[in-house]
Design an enzyme around this catalytic site. Structure first.
Site, PDB file in Angstrom:
ATOM      1  N   ARG A 189       0.557  -1.024  -0.122  1.00 41.19           N
ATOM      2  CA  ARG A 189       0.257   0.230   0.126  1.00 41.19           C
ATOM      3  C   ARG A 189       1.158   1.354  -0.350  1.00 41.19           C
ATOM      4  O   ARG A 189       0.664   2.715  -0.352  1.00 41.19           O
ATOM      5  CB  ARG A 189      -0.762  -0.343   1.375  1.00 41.19           C
ATOM      6  CG  ARG A 189      -1.630   1.244   1.837  1.00 41.19           C
ATOM      7  CD  ARG A 189      -2.932   0.588   2.196  1.00 41.19           C
ATOM      8  NE  ARG A 189      -3.646   2.336   2.834  1.00 41.19           N
ATOM      9  CZ  ARG A 189      -4.149   2.298   3.812  1.00 41.19           C
ATOM     10  NH1 ARG A 189      -3.003   1.977   4.937  1.00 41.19           N
ATOM     11  NH2 ARG A 189      -4.883   3.780   4.000  1.00 41.19           N
TER      12      ARG A 189
ATOM     13  N   HIS B  86       0.500   3.818  -2.930  1.00 39.16           N
ATOM     14  CA  HIS B  86       0.114   5.082  -2.608  1.00 39.16           C
ATOM     15  C   HIS B  86       0.842   6.941  -2.898  1.00 39.16           C
ATOM     16  O   HIS B  86       0.817   8.224  -2.916  1.00 39.16           O
ATOM     17  CB  HIS B  86      -0.021   5.114  -1.178  1.00 39.16           C
ATOM     18  CG  HIS B  86      -2.134   4.781  -0.631  1.00 39.16           C
ATOM     19  ND1 HIS B  86      -2.553   5.229   0.191  1.00 39.16           N
ATOM     20  CD2 HIS B  86      -2.227   3.639  -1.482  1.00 39.16           C
ATOM     21  CE1 HIS B  86      -4.154   4.339   0.167  1.00 39.16           C
ATOM     22  NE2 HIS B  86      -3.376   3.609  -0.654  1.00 39.16           N
TER      23      HIS B  86
ATOM     24  N   HIS C  94      -5.665  -7.674  -3.351  1.00 38.33           N
ATOM     25  CA  HIS C  94      -6.064  -7.361  -2.116  1.00 38.33           C
ATOM     26  C   HIS C  94      -5.861  -8.663  -1.787  1.00 38.33           C
ATOM     27  O   HIS C  94      -7.044  -8.963  -0.699  1.00 38.33           O
ATOM     28  CB  HIS C  94      -7.677  -6.636  -2.785  1.00 38.33           C
ATOM     29  CG  HIS C  94      -7.786  -5.865  -2.426  1.00 38.33           C
ATOM     30  ND1 HIS C  94      -9.014  -4.718  -2.764  1.00 38.33           N
ATOM     31  CD2 HIS C  94      -7.168  -4.524  -1.950  1.00 38.33           C
ATOM     32  CE1 HIS C  94      -9.219  -4.087  -2.983  1.00 38.33           C
ATOM     33  NE2 HIS C  94      -7.643  -3.229  -2.058  1.00 38.33           N
TER      34      HIS C  94
ATOM     35  N   TRP D 204      -9.628 -10.727   2.689  1.00 37.66           N
ATOM     36  CA  TRP D 204     -10.648 -10.201   1.186  1.00 37.66           C
ATOM     37  C   TRP D 204     -10.682 -11.556   0.966  1.00 37.66           C
ATOM     38  O   TRP D 204     -11.498 -12.407   0.201  1.00 37.66           O
ATOM     39  CB  TRP D 204     -10.066  -9.328   0.098  1.00 37.66           C
ATOM     40  CG  TRP D 204     -10.350  -8.055   0.158  1.00 37.66           C
ATOM     41  CD1 TRP D 204     -11.033  -7.770  -0.064  1.00 37.66           C
ATOM     42  CD2 TRP D 204      -9.466  -6.475   0.960  1.00 37.66           C
ATOM     43  NE1 TRP D 204     -11.424  -6.229  -0.400  1.00 37.66           N
ATOM     44  CE2 TRP D 204     -10.128  -5.629   0.006  1.00 37.66           C
ATOM     45  CE3 TRP D 204      -8.948  -6.902   1.661  1.00 37.66           C
ATOM     46  CZ2 TRP D 204      -9.735  -4.407   0.414  1.00 37.66           C
ATOM     47  CZ3 TRP D 204      -8.079  -5.989   1.936  1.00 37.66           C
ATOM     48  CH2 TRP D 204      -9.085  -4.405   1.917  1.00 37.66           C
TER      49      TRP D 204
ATOM     50  N   ASP E 167     -14.815  -4.033  -5.004  1.00 36.98           N
ATOM     51  CA  ASP E 167     -14.677  -5.234  -5.188  1.00 36.98           C
ATOM     52  C   ASP E 167     -15.660  -5.677  -6.268  1.00 36.98           C
ATOM     53  O   ASP E 167     -15.038  -6.775  -7.434  1.00 36.98           O
ATOM     54  CB  ASP E 167     -14.579  -6.306  -4.099  1.00 36.98           C
ATOM     55  CG  ASP E 167     -13.017  -5.553  -3.476  1.00 36.98           C
ATOM     56  OD1 ASP E 167     -12.366  -5.351  -3.750  1.00 36.98           O
ATOM     57  OD2 ASP E 167     -13.065  -5.899  -2.013  1.00 36.98           O
TER      58      ASP E 167
END
Length: 476
Positions: free
Chosen positions: A100, A104, A233, A265, A302
């Site tokens: 992440r 980002h 994910h 997930w 999703d």
């Protein structure tokens, strides 16, 4: 920091300097504080190696030098950082948050803006509080705290490269594909250069599919890349205290590993595979209320992967074919990690380049080089010994601490075997003579990577001369 260093170099104030004089003074100080990567006066690496090729230039027979210049990040230090990241992952299980972090930092890119760093992207700006405080970056301060010690240990690399290195390494160490990464990203230097808030995707927009396209198309990505990247994910969890999504804990996350809690997930949320697409294919068919009751998380974005006709083609393909998913994901991840980046050198460099095929006397000590000219191949000419490098200036040496040691603190490497070293005039030998000398060299225990302590070649030549002398006496 830049302003403080520049100010320390400014001369004493003179009476009423003109604005142009002040600008010139500041520019000179900034140039002294933050030198060009190729400046020999700053302690950064600048070597001129003996010319591999020579040419007659302007009828004067001058040799053309190959100049070696340090990139934005040092390749050897990047490799060391990669190993430290692997050890960090083994003890903290921080794969998801490092992925992440890289995303980002690069995901703020806007293809419609040409200027750097206004266009956003992978430029290390996420280290500043101004950007860390964006809503989409909630919790990423923890990722920065995890890798800051690695940055401190390897000051010769940029934050922009470190963020992307950590992200790609986390994917690979979780069982994902090898990412074809390149490095050399330049960092922004001030919080004022951070991109505005609102460029990252939202998990629950009014129209999820349209929102994904709006965000990722702005970056220059297409539907296939959107779906492939969504497959990441398969790693990680959502925490309601950070993103506002997910449950405080589930049966899959209550015991960790790492910090317990959150909603994942997938069942094995530290394993990179195609299980995300398999689970989403099933869960997206349930009514939204039933989805909320499940232990696995389904965000509106999703579910959109199996609801939108274009996305669905790729999502179903990846649910059935993990190899196809890995291939497309690796390409999309590498592309995302380069978005908006300014590379030094401009073409970047890889940590996995195979240089073993190069002759021993032509192997470089650094990952990046450029040639000042491309002369036609002719016989090399003897070159006088180069002058010693000037001593780094104090401020420049402070800025480039790690570059003062060619081996970055490592033990000196043995001198490689060079056949021409043992020839008359130090000119190149024929291939057959090289093979003969190498055979003799290795026969006495030497190797290209392990020079012998004594000159056995001289002994061999003396022995051969002695035998020839005795033969002549016997013949007579």
């Amino acid at each position: 920091m830049a302003e403080r260093l520049a100010a320390s170099l400014l001369p004493a104030a003179s009476p009423s300097p003109s604005p142009s004089a002040r600008r010139a003074t500041v520019a000179a100080a900034a140039a002294a504080s933050f030198p060009s990567p190729c400046s020999a006066r700053t302690g950064l690496r600048l070597r001129s190696r003996q010319p591999l090729l020579s040419q007659k230039a302007a009828g004067r027979g001058r040799g053309v030098r190959v100049v070696r210049c340090m990139a934005a990040s040092d390749a050897a230090q990047l490799k060391g950082a990669r190993e430290d990241i692997k050890e960090l992952l083994k003890t903290t299980y921080c794969h998801p948050i490092l992925v992440r972090l890289g995303w980002h930092d690069s995901g703020t890119y806007d293809k419609n803006i040409e200027e750097w760093p206004q266009r956003g992207g992978a430029d290390g700006s996420l280290r500043f509080d101004a950007e860390l405080s964006h809503g989409a970056n909630a919790g990423l301060i923890n990722a920065l705290k995890l890798i800051q010690p690695i940055k401190d240990k390897y000051p010769g690399i940029t934050y922009a490269d470190l963020f992307q290195l950590a992200s790609a390494t986390a994917i690979e160490e979780a069982g994902g594909p090898k990412i074809p990464m390149k490095y050399g990203r330049v960092d922004v230097t001030a919080a004022e250069q951070c991109p505005p808030e609102g460029r990252l995707p939202d998990a629950g927009p009014r129209d999820p599919a349209e929102h994904l396209r709006e965000v990722f198309y702005r970056m220059g990505l297409d539907d296939k890349e959107i779906v492939a990247l969504s497959g990441a994910h398969t790693l990680g969890r959502a925490r309601p205290d950070r993103s506002g999504w997910g449950k405080p804990e589930t049966k899959y996350t209550k015991d960790g590993p790492g910090e317990p809690g959150g909603q994942s997930w997938t069942v094995e949320w530290l394993k990179f595979d195609n299980s995300y697409f398999k689970d989403m294919k099933f869960l997206s068919q349930l009514p939204s209320e039933e989805q909320k009751e499940q232990d696995l998380l389904v965000l509106p974005t999703d579910a959109a992967l199996f609801e939108d006709p274009s996305f669905k083609v790729y999502a179903e393909k990846y649910a059935e074919d993990q190899e196809a998913f890995f291939k497309d994901y690796a390409e999309a991840h590498a592309k995302l990690s380069d978005l908006g980046a300014k590379f030094d050198p401009p073409e970047g460099f890889s940590l996995d380049d195979d240089m073993s095929a190069a002759p021993a006397d032509e192997k470089t000590e650094e990952a990046i080089s450029f040639v000042t000219a491309a002369p036609p191949p002719v016989a090399p000419e003897p070159e006088p010994e180069p002058a010693a490098e000037p001593t780094p200036e104090p401020v420049a040496a402070a800025v480039a601490t790690v570059t003062s040691d060619d081996n970055n603190g490592a033990a000196p490497q043995p001198e490689p075997f060079v056949a021409a070293k043992y020839s008359y005039g130090k000119r190149e030998l024929s291939d057959s003579m090289k093979q003969k000398i190498r055979a003799e060299y290795e026969g006495f225990g030497g190797s290209p990577d392990k020079p012998m302590q004594s000159n056995y070649f001289l002994n061999i030549m003396i022995l051969i001369a002695g035998l020839a002398f005795l033969t002549s006496l016997v013949g007579n």
